[in-house]
Design a protein around this motif. Structure first.
Motif, PDB file in Angstrom:
ATOM      1  N   ASP A 161       0.789  -1.225   0.000  1.00  0.00           N
ATOM      2  CA  ASP A 161       0.000   0.000   0.000  1.00  0.00           C
ATOM      3  C   ASP A 161       0.823   1.279   0.000  1.00  0.00           C
ATOM      4  OD1 ASP A 161      -2.211   1.638   0.051  1.00  0.00           O
ATOM      5  OD2 ASP A 161      -2.352   1.620   2.232  1.00  0.00           O
ATOM      6  N   GLU A 162       1.640   1.501   1.005  1.00  0.00           N
ATOM      7  CA  GLU A 162       2.315   2.790   1.139  1.00  0.00           C
ATOM      8  C   GLU A 162       3.631   2.848   0.384  1.00  0.00           C
ATOM      9  OE1 GLU A 162       2.752   4.085   5.115  1.00  0.00           O
ATOM     10  OE2 GLU A 162       0.602   4.015   5.583  1.00  0.00           O
ATOM     11  N   ASP A 163       4.439   1.811   0.504  1.00  0.00           N
ATOM     12  CA  ASP A 163       5.775   1.862  -0.085  1.00  0.00           C
ATOM     13  C   ASP A 163       5.781   1.582  -1.587  1.00  0.00           C
ATOM     14  OD1 ASP A 163       6.845   2.426   2.399  1.00  0.00           O
ATOM     15  OD2 ASP A 163       7.146   0.305   2.903  1.00  0.00           O
ATOM     16  N   TYR A 164       4.874   0.723  -2.048  1.00  0.00           N
ATOM     17  CA  TYR A 164       4.895   0.345  -3.465  1.00  0.00           C
ATOM     18  C   TYR A 164       3.475   0.378  -4.040  1.00  0.00           C
ATOM     19  CZ  TYR A 164       9.365  -1.511  -1.863  1.00  0.00           C
ATOM     20  OH  TYR A 164      10.609  -1.654  -1.298  1.00  0.00           O
ATOM     21  N   PRO A 165       2.874   1.564  -4.084  1.00  0.00           N
ATOM     22  CA  PRO A 165       1.468   1.629  -4.541  1.00  0.00           C
ATOM     23  C   PRO A 165       1.279   1.229  -5.998  1.00  0.00           C
ATOM     24  CG  PRO A 165       2.426   3.820  -4.327  1.00  0.00           C
ATOM     25  CD  PRO A 165       3.419   2.879  -3.728  1.00  0.00           C
ATOM     26  N   ASP A 166       2.337   1.333  -6.818  1.00  0.00           N
ATOM     27  CA  ASP A 166       2.204   1.008  -8.242  1.00  0.00           C
ATOM     28  C   ASP A 166       2.742  -0.380  -8.592  1.00  0.00           C
ATOM     29  OD1 ASP A 166       1.127   3.538  -8.736  1.00  0.00           O
ATOM     30  OD2 ASP A 166       3.133   4.423  -8.896  1.00  0.00           O
ATOM     31  N   ALA A 167       3.028  -1.193  -7.591  1.00  0.00           N
ATOM     32  CA  ALA A 167       3.599  -2.520  -7.855  1.00  0.00           C
ATOM     33  C   ALA A 167       2.630  -3.401  -8.620  1.00  0.00           C
ATOM     34  CB  ALA A 167       3.985  -3.191  -6.542  1.00  0.00           C
ATOM     35  N   ASP A 168       3.181  -4.190  -9.532  1.00  0.00           N
ATOM     36  CA  ASP A 168       2.384  -5.147 -10.302  1.00  0.00           C
ATOM     37  C   ASP A 168       2.211  -6.413  -9.454  1.00  0.00           C
ATOM     38  OD1 ASP A 168       1.241  -6.925 -12.023  1.00  0.00           O
ATOM     39  OD2 ASP A 168       2.781  -6.793 -13.580  1.00  0.00           O
ATOM     40  N   LEU A 169       0.995  -6.606  -8.950  1.00  0.00           N
ATOM     41  CA  LEU A 169       0.720  -7.745  -8.069  1.00  0.00           C
ATOM     42  C   LEU A 169      -0.070  -8.837  -8.778  1.00  0.00           C
ATOM     43  CD1 LEU A 169      -0.228  -5.804  -4.803  1.00  0.00           C
ATOM     44  CD2 LEU A 169       2.005  -6.671  -5.512  1.00  0.00           C
ATOM     45  N   SER A 170       0.000  -8.834 -10.096  1.00  0.00           N
ATOM     46  CA  SER A 170      -0.774  -9.805 -10.867  1.00  0.00           C
ATOM     47  C   SER A 170      -0.192 -11.213 -10.739  1.00  0.00           C
ATOM     48  CB  SER A 170      -0.790  -9.406 -12.343  1.00  0.00           C
ATOM     49  OG  SER A 170       0.525  -9.521 -12.889  1.00  0.00           O
ATOM     50  N   GLU A 171      -1.067 -12.200 -10.920  1.00  0.00           N
ATOM     51  CA  GLU A 171      -0.606 -13.586 -10.926  1.00  0.00           C
ATOM     52  C   GLU A 171       0.330 -13.847 -12.097  1.00  0.00           C
ATOM     53  OE1 GLU A 171      -3.471 -16.664 -10.645  1.00  0.00           O
ATOM     54  OE2 GLU A 171      -4.374 -15.935  -8.784  1.00  0.00           O
ATOM     55  N   GLU A 172       0.116 -13.109 -13.200  1.00  0.00           N
ATOM     56  CA  GLU A 172       0.934 -13.325 -14.385  1.00  0.00           C
ATOM     57  C   GLU A 172       2.405 -13.037 -14.092  1.00  0.00           C
ATOM     58  OE1 GLU A 172      -1.880 -11.684 -14.276  1.00  0.00           O
ATOM     59  OE2 GLU A 172      -3.197 -12.947 -15.512  1.00  0.00           O
ATOM     60  N   LEU A 173       2.688 -11.926 -13.405  1.00  0.00           N
ATOM     61  CA  LEU A 173       4.086 -11.586 -13.098  1.00  0.00           C
ATOM     62  C   LEU A 173       4.666 -12.587 -12.097  1.00  0.00           C
ATOM     63  CD1 LEU A 173       6.454  -9.642 -13.480  1.00  0.00           C
ATOM     64  CD2 LEU A 173       5.588  -8.345 -11.514  1.00  0.00           C
ATOM     65  N   PHE A 174       3.891 -12.918 -11.084  1.00  0.00           N
ATOM     66  CA  PHE A 174       4.314 -13.913 -10.095  1.00  0.00           C
ATOM     67  C   PHE A 174       4.658 -15.231 -10.808  1.00  0.00           C
ATOM     68  CE2 PHE A 174       2.682 -16.395  -6.097  1.00  0.00           C
ATOM     69  CZ  PHE A 174       3.962 -16.865  -5.868  1.00  0.00           C
ATOM     70  N   TYR A 175       3.795 -15.638 -11.718  1.00  0.00           N
ATOM     71  CA  TYR A 175       4.001 -16.873 -12.485  1.00  0.00           C
ATOM     72  C   TYR A 175       5.302 -16.794 -13.287  1.00  0.00           C
ATOM     73  CZ  TYR A 175       3.289 -20.338 -16.213  1.00  0.00           C
ATOM     74  OH  TYR A 175       3.444 -21.369 -17.104  1.00  0.00           O
ATOM     75  N   ARG A 176       5.544 -15.647 -13.923  1.00  0.00           N
ATOM     76  CA  ARG A 176       6.719 -15.509 -14.777  1.00  0.00           C
ATOM     77  C   ARG A 176       8.010 -15.618 -13.959  1.00  0.00           C
ATOM     78  NH1 ARG A 176       4.873 -11.423 -17.450  1.00  0.00           N
ATOM     79  NH2 ARG A 176       6.250  -9.726 -16.835  1.00  0.00           N
ATOM     80  N   TYR A 177       8.024 -14.979 -12.794  1.00  0.00           N
ATOM     81  CA  TYR A 177       9.220 -15.068 -11.948  1.00  0.00           C
ATOM     82  C   TYR A 177       9.448 -16.513 -11.479  1.00  0.00           C
ATOM     83  CZ  TYR A 177      10.138 -10.044 -11.549  1.00  0.00           C
ATOM     84  OH  TYR A 177      10.487  -8.735 -11.807  1.00  0.00           O
ATOM     85  N   LEU A 178       8.365 -17.210 -11.179  1.00  0.00           N
ATOM     86  CA  LEU A 178       8.507 -18.591 -10.718  1.00  0.00           C
ATOM     87  C   LEU A 178       9.089 -19.496 -11.793  1.00  0.00           C
ATOM     88  CD1 LEU A 178       5.270 -19.422  -8.654  1.00  0.00           C
ATOM     89  CD2 LEU A 178       7.619 -19.393  -7.826  1.00  0.00           C
ATOM     90  N   VAL A 179       8.501 -19.449 -12.991  1.00  0.00           N
ATOM     91  CA  VAL A 179       8.944 -20.358 -14.053  1.00  0.00           C
ATOM     92  C   VAL A 179      10.321 -19.987 -14.566  1.00  0.00           C
ATOM     93  CG1 VAL A 179       6.595 -20.958 -14.729  1.00  0.00           C
ATOM     94  CG2 VAL A 179       7.752 -19.047 -15.860  1.00  0.00           C
TER      95      VAL A 179
END
Length: 997
Positions: free
Chosen positions: A36-54
C-alpha cells in the motif's frame, strides 16, 4: 506499467505471508495491504508472479517453499477441515484459500512438490491439549532461532517441517508448564540408529523452554566425549553465542577467561547468533550449568545458580507472570553416579521452589545405563532395589514433581522391559513416538533386498542393494580384509576427486573404516597389529598396489557408481584417479599410524585417543573396536565396515550397525564386508547378514503395527502405551514384567488383518508335534488340482521381463480352513491366538468370508525338490531357516509369491477370468492362503534328506502358511487390534499381581 523488480515483489510477498499468521488467506488482498504505502504502483498480478517462478527466481521460490511446506505439514487447524497433512487435497485447500488460478497453482506445484513422507507415529494415552498453534507461535524465540540455523545448514524445508511436526508431537504431550497442578509425563521417542535423534530433542528443548520449562537436564551418554558432543551441539545450534559469552567481549582476552569455544573451535563463527542477549530482545536468557569441557559439579557460586528470582514474589514460579521472565537453566550431564549424586544433592538444598519448577529430563540412549537391571527376585518385600543410575533418576523425578521424562533410543524393544508397574521408574506410560525414517538416511532398506521380487540371477548394481553394498568377508581365495582396506583407500580417493570437481567437501571432512570381530581387547590388539602390518605391506605407492586398486575400481567401484551416482563426477580411468589415491593414502597413514583401537571405557582413555570428530579437523583412520563403538558414539564418515562378530542379543547387534546413517555425496561408495558363515556356538554357524535382516524385519513389522494401530477410531486410540508390551511379546516371546510376581494387565486378544498378510513363524520344534500338524493339514491338500496354474507379476521398472511362477491351486471353505488352524500346535503357546480369534469371527459374526484360495507354489526347476506329503500330490518342498537364537522363522512366503497373492486380494472385486489362470476362482469374499511344506536347513541337500521314495517324512516337515484375508473382512468399528484388562477393577494399572484375576 513496467515489471515490478523481483526484489520488490519478494519484499511484498514476505510481508503479506507474515501477516497471514500461518494460515493461508486471500493473497491478493494481503499483498495489496503489504504494498500500500511503499509500493502503490507494484504489479501484483498472478501473471508476473508466475513468470518469476517459471524463470527460476530462487528467493521467491524459497519463500513460498517455506510457507507451502508449513501448510502441507500443519497440524489439524480449522482451515484444513480435517484434510490429511502432506496430501494433494491439503495443498488444493491452501490454493483455494489463497484464491490462486490454475496456471499459478501448477507453477507452484512444479517449484514446491507436495512432500510424500510419513509423519511420526504416536501411541498415547489421553492428555489435555495445551500446546496450541496460537500458544506455540506466541512464544517461539528459541525454536525460530533453531529453525533458522537448520535452514542455514542446508536443511530442506520438508526436513524442517518434519522436525517441527515430530518435536511438537512430543511437547504437546508433556504437562502444561503453567498449570497449577503438578503432574509428570513419561514418554519414549524411537528413532533409527544414527538417524538424527539429537536434532529432534534439540527441537523439543527449544519448544519446551519457549513454552515455559525452566530446567532442562540432558543425560548425554556415559563418557565425557559423548557428553561434550551433545553439549557442543546444543550450544552451537540452540543456546548461541550471546548466552555462552554472557556479556564477555570477544575482543577482550581477559574477559574470555573460562569461556569455551572462542579461539579454539574452528566452527565458532557458525554458532547461533541471536543479535543480542535474548533478555534484551524481549525473550529470556539460557544459563549453562555445564560447559563443553566441564560436566556438572557442585556449584562453586553456591546453590543460587539453581535458584530462580520471581518477578511477582507472591505468585508461584509456574505462574505466567514469573515463568516467562525467568532465565532457563540447561545442564548436559554424563550418566555417571558421582555426577548425578552431586546434582541430586544440590537440588535437595532448594527448599520449596522445586515443587513450582517445570523441568524436562531428556535421556539420550535411554536403554543404556538408565534401565533398572537388578534381578527383581532379590528385591525385599515391597522394596525395589535399583542400579545406581536408575536409582538417581528416580530420585530426580521424586525431587521434581513437575519434571517430564523423555527417553530417546534407536532400539524400539528396549524400554518396554522396564517394569510398567513401578511408578517411580521410567516406563513410557504417557506416550511412545516412532520417528519417521528421515530423507537421505541409509538404513536396513539400503543394505538388504527386503521386498525385492527380482530373481537372484537378474539382480544388478542398479536394482539390488545387496549387490551394490554387501561383500562377504570370505571368498574362494581367503579372507577379504585386504580388499576392504583397498576399498577404504579407493573410496577416500573418490571423495577427494569429487571434492576437487565441485562436490561439497563438507561430508568428506572425516573418512573412516570400522573393523570389528570380537569383544575381547586382546583380539582388538591382534587385529590392529595385523591391519598395521598389512597397511605397510600393501604397497599403495608402488605399481603393484596401484594395479590391485585399479582392478577393484574397474570391477566394483566404477560400475556401482555408474549405476547409483551417475550425477556425480567420476574419473574416466584409474590413471585420472591415481593422484587422489596417493593423497588418500597419505591422510590415512599420517603419523605412521593408520589404525586407532577404540575399546576403552574410561574418559582418560578417550581423551588420549584424540578422536573427537567435532574438534579434530580431519579423521581419516581405520577404527578397531568392540561394544564401545556401539552406543551413542557416532563414527563420522564411515564408509567401509569389516564386521565378523556374532551375538545373540538383538539390540547389541542393531547398535553395532554403525554403517547406518547419513552418507551425503558418497552413498554409492559405502561397502559392508560382513560374515555369512561365522562361528556361532558349538557346531553352529551364523549368517550375520541374514541375522541383521531378520532383526530389521522384526523392527520394521513392529513399527508398521504401531502406525496401523495409532490411527484414532471414533476419537479413541486403538492402543495405549501400557498395551505396547503385550504387543511386543508377539515379537519377543521372553518379555515379561520385571517383577516376577506380576503380569501385564493388558491382554492382547485379537489382531485384525483385512487385506493384509498374516504370517505366523513360531512353529513347533518337536518332530511329533510337526507330524501332528502335518496330519491336520492333510484333508485340505486334497483340494489342490493336479494342473498347476500360472501367475505373473508386473515387470520391475528395471527389467522388461514379466515374472511368472506356477502353483497348485484349490478352494476350501472358510469353516474347513479355520477348523484346521484351530487345531495347530505352536512352539510359543498362544502365539497364533489373536489371529485365530479374528479369523474365527469371519463366518459372519464380524464379517463374512466365503472361502479361501489355496496356493502351493512350485519352485523353479533348478531348485525344486518335490515330494508327496502323506499321500498328497507332489508338492515343492521349501527350505527355510529359523532365526539364530530364536524359534521363529525369518520369513515364510517369498516376495514374488506374496506379491501375486496380494494382487489377487487387492483386485478381487474387479478381476475377470481373463486375469486368472485355469481353476483359479476368487471373489470379493475370498481369501488367499499360501501353503509351504518347509524343511529346515541351509542347503538343498538338507531338503533332499527328508525325502524317501518320493514321499517326505511328515515329522520333518513344517506345514507353514501365509494368509491374506479379503479387504472386506473388516469390522464395523474399523479397529485393528483389541485388548482386554485381566483385572477390570484396575483398568488403568499396567501390571497386576499374578494371583489377582
Amino acid at each position: 506499467m513496467s515489471d515490478t523488480p523481483a526484489s520488490v515483489l519478494l519484499e511484498i510477498h514476505t510481508h503479506a505471508l507474515a501477516g497471514m499468521l500461518n494460515v493461508p488467506r486471500h493473497f491478493a488482498r494481503w499483498a495489496a495491504v503489504a504494498a500500500d504505502e511503499d509500493y502503490p504502483d507494484a504489479d501484483l498480478s498472478e501473471e508476473l508472479f508466475y513468470r518469476y517462478l517459471v524463470n527460476g527466481d530462487e528467493a521467491l521460490r524459497a519463500l513460498w517453499s517455506r510457507h507451502l511446506t508449513a501448510w502441507d505439514f500443519g497440524e489439524d487447524a480449522q482451515w484444513t477441515s480435517g484434510i490429511p497433512a502432506r496430501s494433494d487435497a491439503r495443498r488444493v485447500a491452501a490454493y483455494e484459500r489463497l484464491r490462486f488460478g490454475s496456471d499459478l497453482r501448477k507453477a507452484l506445484d512444479d517449484a514446491v512438490p507436495v512432500a510424500s513422507i510419513s509423519g511420526p507415529t504416536v501411541i498415547t494415552r489421553d492428555f489435555t491439549p495445551w500446546y496450541t498453534p496460537k500458544r506455540a507461535a506466541a512464544r517461539a524465540f528459541y525454536w525460530t532461532s533453531y529453525e533458522r540455523k537448520l535452514r542455514a545448514k542446508g536443511w530442506p524445508d520438508t526436513a524442517i517441517a518434519s522436525l517441527d511436526e515430530a518435536s511438537r508431537a512430543v511437547v504437546e504431550r508433556l504437562s502444561d508448564p503453567e498449570q497449577s497442578a503438578a503432574r509428570q509425563a513419561k514418554g519414549l521417542v524411537v528413532g533409527y540408529v544414527q538417524s538424527g535423534k539429537t536434532a529432534n530433542f534439540t527441537g523439543v528443548t527449544a519448544k519446551a523452554i519457549d513454552a515455559g520449562y525452566r530446567l532442562v537436564i540432558v543425560l548425554g551418554g556415559t563418557l565425557n566425549l559423548l557428553r561434550a558432543q551433545t553439549q557442543r551441539r546444543l550450544d552451537m545450534e540452540l543456546i548461541g553465542q550471546e548466552n555462552i559469552l554472557r556479556g564477555a567481549d570477544v575482543s577482550d582476552l581477559d574477559s574470555l577467561v573460562g569461556v569455551d569455544y572462542v579461539g579454539d573451535d574452528e566452527d565458532w563463527d557458525d554458532f547461533v547468533k541471536h543479535g543480542a542477549r535474548p533478555s534484551a530482545l524481549g525473550a529470556f536468557d539460557i544459563e549453562r550449568l555445564t560447559t563443553r569441557d566441564k560436566d556438572y559439579k557442585s556449584l562453586a557460586q553456591g546453590i543460587r545458580a539453581l535458584q530462580f528470582e520471581k518477578h511477582e514474589p507472591t505468585r508461584p514460579l509456574h505462574d505466567p507472570a514469573n515463568l516467562h521472565h525467568a532465565a532457563a537453566r540447561v545442564l548436559v550431564v554424563k550418566k555417571n553416579k558421582s555426577v548425578l549424586t552431586k546434582l541430586v544433592k544440590d537440588l535437595k538444598q532448594i527448599h520449596g521452589l522445586l515443587g513450582e519448577l517445570p523441568a524436562l529430563i531428556i535421556d539420550d540412549e535411554s536403554d543404556q545405563a538408565s534401565v533398572n537391571t537388578l534381578d527383581p527376585k532379590k528385591w525385599e518385600q515391597n522394596s525395589t532395589e535399583r542400579t545406581a543410575i536408575n536409582g538417581l533418576l528416580s530420585q530426580l523425578l521424586r525431587l521434581l514433581p513437575r519434571a517430564q521424562y523423555v527417553g530417546y533410543t534407536a532400539t524400539p524393544f528396549a524400554n518396554v522391559f522396564i517394569d510398567p508397574g513401578d511408578h517411580e521408574d521410567i516406563f513410557p506410560s504417557d506416550f511412545l513416538i516412532s520417528l519417521p525414517r528421515p530423507s537421505g538416511y541409509m538404513g536396513a532398506q539400503d543394505f538388504h533386498d527386503l521386498d525385492l521380487a527380482i530373481p537372484q540371477g537378474e539382480r544388478s548394481y542398479t536394482n539390488s542393494q545387496e549387490r551394490a553394498h554387501i561383500r562377504d568377508v570370505q571368498e574362494s581365495t581367503g579372507d577379504r580384509l585386504q580388499e576392504a582396506m583397498d576399498a577404504f583407500v579407493l573410496s577416500g580417493a573418490l571423495k577427494l576427486y569429487r571434492a576437487d570437481h565441485g562436490v561439497d567437501a563438507g561430508p568428506f571432512r572425516h573418512h573412516t573404516m570400522l573393523a570389528h570381530q570380537s569383544v575381547r581387547k586382546d583380539d582388538h590388539a591382534d587385529l590392529a597389529l595385523l591391519i598395521n602390518s598389512m597397511w605397510h605391506q600393501a604397497a599403495y605407492s608402488s605399481s603393484v598396489g596401484h594395479q590391485r586398486l585399479a582392478g577393484l575400481w574397474t570391477s566394483d567401484f566404477s560400475p556401482v557408481s555408474e549405476a547409483r551416482a551417475s550425477d556425480l563426477p567420476a574419473p574416466a580411468s584409474y590413471d585420472e584417479l591415481r593422484p587422489y589415491v596417493n593423497a588418500a593414502r597419505q591422510r590415512i597413514g599420517s603419523g605412521g599410524q593408520p589404525v586407532i583401537v577404540v575399546n576403552g571405557d574410561s574418559d582418560r582413555y578417550f581423551d588420549q585417543l584424540d578422536l573427537d570428530f567435532d574438534r579434530t579437523p580431519h579423521v581419516w583412520k581405520i577404527l578397531v573396536g568392540g561394544t564401545k563403538l556401539s552406543r551413542g558414539f557416532t563414527v563420522e564418515g564411515l564408509t567401509v565396515t569389516y564386521y565378523r562378530r556374532t551375538t545373540q542379543q538383538a539390540d547389541t547387534l542393531m547398535q553395532m550397525g554403525r554403517w547406518f546413517g547419513f552418507r551425503p555425496g558418497y552413498r554409492d561408495l559405502v561397502r559392508l564386508y560382513i560374515g555369512r558363515e561365522e562361528p556361532f556356538g558349538r557346531n553352529r554357524y551364523a549368517d550375520l547378514y541374514e541375522a541383521y535382516e531378520a532383526i530389521c524385519r522384526d523392527e520394521e513389522t513392529f513399527r508398521e503395527q504401531l502406525t496401523q494401530y495409532a490411527v484414532v477410531v471414533d476419537g479413541q486410540p486403538q492402543i495405549t502405551p501400557m498395551q505396547v508390551p503385550p504387543l511386543v511379546a508377539q515379537h519377543l516371546p521372553w518379555i515379561r514384567p520385571s517383577a516376577r510376581n506380576k503380569m501385564f494387565n493388558a491382554e492382547l486378544v485379537e489382531i485384525r488383518s483385512p487385506g493384509r498378510p498374516i504370517e505366523p513363524a513360531s512353529y513347533p520344534l518337536s518332530s511329533t508335534a510337526l507330524k501332528r500338524n502335518t496330519e491336520r493339514w492333510r484333508p485340505l491338500l486334497d483340494s489342490l488340482s493336479a494342473t498347476p496354474a500360472s501367475f505373473s507379476n508386473p515387470p520391475d521398472h528395471s527389467s522388461s521381463l514379466t515374472r511368472t511362477f506356477e502353483a497348485l491351486t484349490g478352494t476350501v471353505s472358510h469353516s474347513d480352513l479355520v477348523s484346521v488352524l484351530a487345531q495347530l500346535e505352536w512352539e510359543r503357546a498362544g502365539h497364533f491366538d489373536p489371529h485365530l480369534t479374528y479369523l474365527s469371527q469371519l463366518d459372519g459374526t464380524l464379517a463374512k468370508v466365503d472361502d479361501w484360495l489355496l496356493l502351493s507354489p512350485r519352485l523353479a526347476n533348478a531348485t525344486r525338490a518335490e515330494a508327496r506329503v502323506l499321500g498328497s500330490l507332489p508338492l515343492s518342498l521349501v527350505r527355510r531357516s529359523r532365526q539364530d537364537g530364536k524359534v521363529s522363522f525369518g520369513r515364510i512366503a517369498s516376495v514374488e509369491h506374496r506379491t501375486a497373492a496380494q494382487r489377487l486380494i487387492d483386485g478381487a472385486p474387479t478381476l475377470t477370468d481373463a486375469h486368472l489362470g485355469e481353476n483359479v476362482k476368487i471373489g470379493p469374499a475370498t481369501g488367499v492362503a499360501l501353503l509351504y511344506p518347509v524343511v529346515e536347513g541351509r542347503s538343498h541337500s538338507d531338503v533332499q534328506a527328508v525325502v524317501r521314495n518320493g514321499s517326505a517324512d511328515p515329522s520333518k516337515i513344517v506345514m507353514a502358511f501365509t494368509l491374506i484375508p479379503p479387504a472386506s473382512a473388516v469390522s464395523a468399528d474399523r479397529r485393528l487390534v483389541r485388548f482386554r484388562a485381566r483385572d477390570s477393577r484396575h483398568r488403568n494399572e499396567a501390571t497386576i499381581p499374578i494371583n489377582s484375576h
